[in-house]
Design a protein around this motif. Structure first.
Motif, PDB file in Angstrom:
ATOM      1  N   LEU A  90      61.731  38.076 -31.668  1.00 53.07           N
ATOM      2  CA  LEU A  90      61.989  39.358 -32.318  1.00 53.07           C
ATOM      3  C   LEU A  90      63.502  39.543 -32.421  1.00 53.07           C
ATOM      4  N   HIS A  91      64.023  39.427 -33.643  1.00 53.21           N
ATOM      5  CA  HIS A  91      65.446  39.650 -33.887  1.00 53.21           C
ATOM      6  C   HIS A  91      65.601  41.076 -34.397  1.00 53.21           C
ATOM      7  N   GLY A  92      66.026  41.968 -33.501  1.00 54.72           N
ATOM      8  CA  GLY A  92      66.181  43.370 -33.881  1.00 54.72           C
ATOM      9  C   GLY A  92      67.562  43.860 -33.533  1.00 54.72           C
ATOM     10  N   VAL A  93      68.232  44.537 -34.454  1.00 57.42           N
ATOM     11  CA  VAL A  93      69.597  44.998 -34.215  1.00 57.42           C
ATOM     12  C   VAL A  93      69.615  45.948 -33.025  1.00 57.42           C
ATOM     13  N   THR A  94      70.787  46.153 -32.447  1.00 59.12           N
ATOM     14  CA  THR A  94      70.896  47.073 -31.310  1.00 59.12           C
ATOM     15  C   THR A  94      70.450  48.466 -31.739  1.00 59.12           C
ATOM     16  N   THR A 151      80.980  34.825 -27.623  1.00 60.92           N
ATOM     17  CA  THR A 151      81.880  35.874 -28.093  1.00 60.92           C
ATOM     18  C   THR A 151      81.164  36.804 -29.069  1.00 60.92           C
ATOM     19  N   PHE A 152      80.490  36.229 -30.061  1.00 59.95           N
ATOM     20  CA  PHE A 152      79.748  37.040 -31.032  1.00 59.95           C
ATOM     21  C   PHE A 152      78.723  37.913 -30.311  1.00 59.95           C
ATOM     22  N   SER A 153      77.960  37.298 -29.425  1.00 62.69           N
ATOM     23  CA  SER A 153      76.893  38.006 -28.734  1.00 62.69           C
ATOM     24  C   SER A 153      77.426  39.152 -27.887  1.00 62.69           C
ATOM     25  N   LEU A 154      78.449  38.873 -27.094  1.00 64.59           N
ATOM     26  CA  LEU A 154      78.983  39.886 -26.186  1.00 64.59           C
ATOM     27  C   LEU A 154      79.585  41.057 -26.957  1.00 64.59           C
ATOM     28  N   LEU A 155      80.323  40.759 -28.016  1.00 71.98           N
ATOM     29  CA  LEU A 155      80.939  41.826 -28.811  1.00 71.98           C
ATOM     30  C   LEU A 155      79.887  42.660 -29.537  1.00 71.98           C
ATOM     31  N   GLU A 156      78.877  42.002 -30.092  1.00 67.26           N
ATOM     32  CA  GLU A 156      77.808  42.727 -30.800  1.00 67.26           C
ATOM     33  C   GLU A 156      77.018  43.599 -29.827  1.00 67.26           C
ATOM     34  N   GLN A 157      76.761  43.063 -28.624  1.00 71.28           N
ATOM     35  CA  GLN A 157      75.984  43.810 -27.639  1.00 71.28           C
ATOM     36  C   GLN A 157      76.742  45.040 -27.150  1.00 71.28           C
ATOM     37  N   VAL A 158      78.030  44.867 -26.801  1.00 72.82           N
ATOM     38  CA  VAL A 158      78.776  46.017 -26.285  1.00 72.82           C
ATOM     39  C   VAL A 158      79.021  47.037 -27.392  1.00 72.82           C
ATOM     40  N   THR A 159      79.248  46.573 -28.611  1.00 72.86           N
ATOM     41  CA  THR A 159      79.405  47.483 -29.748  1.00 72.86           C
ATOM     42  C   THR A 159      78.136  48.307 -29.967  1.00 72.86           C
ATOM     43  N   GLY A 160      76.994  47.682 -29.705  1.00 69.46           N
ATOM     44  CA  GLY A 160      75.704  48.348 -29.889  1.00 69.46           C
ATOM     45  C   GLY A 160      75.441  49.499 -28.944  1.00 69.46           C
ATOM     46  N   ARG A 161      76.315  49.677 -27.940  1.00 72.17           N
ATOM     47  CA  ARG A 161      76.146  50.819 -27.026  1.00 72.17           C
ATOM     48  C   ARG A 161      76.594  52.117 -27.697  1.00 72.17           C
ATOM     49  N   ALA A 162      77.346  52.032 -28.786  1.00 76.61           N
ATOM     50  CA  ALA A 162      77.901  53.234 -29.439  1.00 76.61           C
ATOM     51  C   ALA A 162      76.995  53.738 -30.553  1.00 76.61           C
TER      52      ALA A 162
END
Length: 810
Positions: free
Chosen positions: A296-300, A651-662
């Motif tokens: 399941l590929h679902g955006v944050t 790098t992509f994963s970590l940045l996308e994940q932390v950005t998804g907290r906002a």
């Protein structure tokens, strides 16, 4: 009948099954997973063993007999035994390594040897000192404690004293984790007699006793502590009631309760069209009782957890059980709260933050069938469920799903094995799937499901990339660029919350003398010490070595000591200087060492509306706070520049994940990423939230460089006290791999060379990397090479570890 057992003995030379006869009194009580005590070795020392089979005959003559059961409960069943055997072959580990992964931790029974004074008159003169020490310690002592009293080894003397009857030896069970037992009381007279007895007690002025009996008459039983508390009495009154025969006291086993604060009922939410679409095939699979893997590929913020809830609901309705894995202990409290709010006491929890006793009780809760849903970190995959219908791996891209300790298993592989065993659904889910997982989905090996919109239809956070080179040119040497400073200021004005992410803890990454160039290094590891300002100390983050900070250079005496780099403490200090009225809280290993500290920090951030949360990777995953509208990444380069083929992906994963907290609620989110490499593909694709574009570029590089998913990797780690011997052992191991040339597959050997951090805790470390098409086909050669190293006396003090598809390449 004959029992085939694995003896709980650390020596790898006994990594095989041994046959023992089952005594008549245990016939029918022993089966697969039973824990027994057996006489083992030439001295017949009692040892715990695990039964893996019961049979009629044995090829071994003169069999010894099982002494007794060591515990009543069976620690694994037939299907878990299949898992144990598979793990032993797959990960090149011992039976015991695999059993210890499956069995509840800390429940093993060790046999402690006690020396007991018997007939001291039989002792000789040179044994008199041993007799004296035993007499001064109550006539008996654990053997190691006794031997510590003497400079020389007294084992020969103890053997002689056993023979002449001066002492005797006794083995006693030492259990690490025991059942929690409490004392309770219940009424022992007829209910019809109680009113009359209470009246008598009141007339004789025994008012507390009368109140106790009245309380007990309304319940089956009550703990003694509660009875004393509710009656406002004391234990003397309680004992008086027992003496009079009105009550009886006894012990019962209870589960250790986990804290359950603020668990609110979680009602099912109305599903979006995307959620309904992905749920159809998942619920169909659960209904068919067949193994089928999905990604399941679902955006944050797309509502993946609600999808899990619906899958679990369907699974439990079918009378089956489910496992939900989360990557970090910091995720577990929020996830558990949601699941307990929806499914109540039917949920069990397993993660590393629990004590051994709490883990054991959760294990028993699952084993007994009292919980059909297990939520937890990596080790929860071994939960003793009897009919698994669904396994869900949330944030499946996370490195923590790969064990870095023996057994070095990959959770995805164990999950697939268990799902196949039970004909269960396997669901991997992430906003940034592993390259390998997404490749499998694109090639049809697993089914791809997608959710490309947030649950509330909010836009994805806007991402601004700040070039730190420009900041330096402007004379800004702060860890915060102007754009991030301005955004924090505006967020504070709007009374919204901010998360600042930095992949380093401490105040600075290293301490150096500006005059002579001295760098403070750990004496045990080949790594610089990190400065921690809160206690003015220098610490090694590998071995824990700690010293007071230098006031002058120990090399040249200069007072020009400078701190380079910046960690979470330095960021926190800078925030306090720039925004003195802002409330901050830090979340890193330094602040989360105590039990339940993760929950407490996150609870404070949410309930006290703390302005800014500063943290390491713990803040990047799964956190859902409606008032967080700004995320700041202090430096994207700390992940980007690691020596690993997965650096771009991580790098992509970590940045996308932390950005998804906002921006997960009604307000839009903003993410500001600071970097010296603004044109890097991981950052440019992440700025557009374009995972597919990033995957298409990254997969080309992986194919050209022959990295996973186009190959498999085996890491071999050598560690020892002597650098030369360790290096020679690694070369000797490499020579044993000549048989790889005969393999009908492509194989490439890199190394051996010193590891990136070549010394940890006074152990020198060398590494070798083997790239191949199928690592399982190398098993025999790898095991043979390791055995040759173990046989060679020159390398007896060098540890050799084989790690399939390791997390770290350096």
């Amino acid at each position: 009948m004959i029992a085939e057992v694995i003896v709980n003995h650390k020596s790898k030379s006994v990594d095989k099954a041994f046959d023992y006869t089952i005594p008549e009194e245990l016939a029918g009580k022993i089966g697969v997973g039973s824990c027994v005590i057996v006489p083992f070795g030439a001295g017949n020392k009692p040892n715990e063993a695990y039964v893996i089979a019961v049979k009629d005959t044995s090829k071994t003559k003169k069999l010894k007999s099982i002494t007794r059961l060591s515990k009543d409960i069976r620690v694994f069943d037939d299907k878990q035994l299949e898992l144990i055997c598979w793990m032993r072959e797959k990960y090149l580990i011992t039976y015991l390594d695999a059993i210890h992964a499956v069995a509840p931790a800390g429940t093993g029974v060790n046999q402690e040897e006690y020396i007991i004074l018997a007939d001291k008159e039989s002792a000789s003169k040179n044994q008199a000192e041993i007799i004296r020490v035993l007499e001064e310690n109550g006539g008996e002592m654990e053997v190691n404690r006794l031997m510590n009293y003497f400079e020389n080894n007294i084992r020969i003397q103890l053997n002689a004293m056993n023979k002449n009857g001066a002492v005797k030896t006794e083995y006693r069970d030492n259990r690490g984790v025991k059942d929690r037992v409490i004392s309770v009381a219940k009424v022992s007279v007829q209910q019809s007699d109680i009113p009359h007895i209470i009246l008598q007690l009141e007339r004789s002025k025994a008012l507390v006793q009368a109140k106790m009996l009245d309380i007990l008459s309304s319940c089956e039983y009550l703990s003694l502590s509660d009875l004393v508390h509710f009656s406002e009495g004391n234990y003397n009154a309680l004992r008086s009631l027992e003496k009079k025969g009105y009550i009886e006291t006894f012990e019962i086993t209870v589960l250790r309760e986990l804290p359950e604060e603020n668990i609110k009922k979680d009602a099912p939410k109305e599903l979006t069209d995307e959620q309904k679409k992905v749920l159809r095939p998942l619920q169909e699979t659960v209904g068919k009782t067949e193994f089928k893997p999905y990604l399941l590929h679902g955006v944050t913020g797309s509502g993946k957890t609600e999808v899990y809830m619906n899958v679990i609901e369907k699974t439990v309705a079918k009378g089956r059980q489910a496992i939900v894995l989360v990557p970090e202990i910091s995720l577990t409290p929020q996830m558990v709260s949601r699941f307990k709010g929806r499914f109540g006491s039917n949920v069990a929890i397993i993660h590393s933050g629990l004590s051994l006793g709490e883990k054991y009780d959760q294990w028993k809760k699952i084993k007994s069938g009292a919980a059909n849903i297990v939520v937890g970190a990596r080790s929860a995959i071994f939960a003793p469920l009897s009919d698994i219908g669904a396994i869900i791996i949330d944030e499946e891209h996370e490195q923590t799903y790969k064990s870095e300790m023996t057994p070095r298993y990959q959770t995805h592989e164990v999950a697939e094995f268990r799902a196949r065993q039970y004909g269960a659904l396997l669901l991997l889910a992430s906003a940034t799937p592993k390259i390998e997982s997404y490749y499998k989905a694109k090639t049809g090996e697993i089914t791809l499901l997608e959710m490309s919109h947030r649950f509330n239809n909010n836009p994805m956070p806007k991402v601004i990339v700040t070039d730190l080179r420009d900041e330096l040119e402007k004379g800004n040497k702060s860890v915060l660029g102007e754009a991030l400073k301005t955004a924090i200021k505006q967020n504070l004005k709007r009374k919204k919350q901010t998360i600042l992410f930095l992949n380093r803890r401490g105040f600075s990454t290293f301490v150096s003398c500006r005059k002579c160039g001295f760098v403070a290094e750990c004496p045990n590891c080949s790594i610089s010490l990190t400065y921690h300002k809160f206690d003015d100390s220098l610490r090694c983050h590998y071995c824990g070595h700690t010293i007071k900070n230098y006031t002058a250079c120990p090399s040249c005496g200069s007072k020009y000591i400078r701190y380079f780099g910046g960690g979470t403490q330095k960021v926190e200090e800078e925030i306090h200087n720039l925004f003195p009225d802002a409330a901050t809280i830090r979340m890193d290993i330094d602040t989360t060492g105590r039990k339940h500290s993760h929950e407490q920090i996150l609870k404070r951030f949410e309930q006290e509306k703390i302005d800014i949360l500063i943290g390491t990777q713990m803040v990047t995953k799964g956190l859902d706070f409606p008032d967080v509208t700004l995320v700041g990444v202090i430096s994207a380069d700390t992940i980007l520049n690691i020596d690993d083929y997965r650096a771009q992906e991580r790098t992509f994963s970590l940045l996308e994940q932390v950005t998804g907290r906002a921006g997960r609620a009604k307000d839009e989110g903003l993410s500001i990423i600071q970097t010296y490499s603004p044109d890097n593909k991981a950052i440019t694709f992440m700025q557009q939230h374009d995972y597919k574009g990033f995957f298409n570029e990254e997969i080309k590089v992986r194919k050209a460089m022959w990295y996973p998913p186009f190959c498999e990797i085996v890491g071999v780690i050598f560690s020892g006290n002597n650098e030369n011997i360790t290096a020679n052992c690694s070369k000797f191991f490499a020579k044993q791999l000549a048989g790889l040339r005969d393999q009908r597959q492509r194989v490439q050997i890199l190394g051996p060379i010193p590891a990136y951090v070549s010394k940890i805790k006074n152990k020198y470390i060398y590494r070798m990397i083997i790239k191949c098409e199928n690592s399982d086909r190398l098993n025999n050669i790898l095991v043979s090479a390791k055995m040759e190293c173990m046989k060679n006396k020159s390398y007896e003090n060098v540890a050799v570890v084989i790690d399939k598809n390791p997390n770290n390449m350096g």
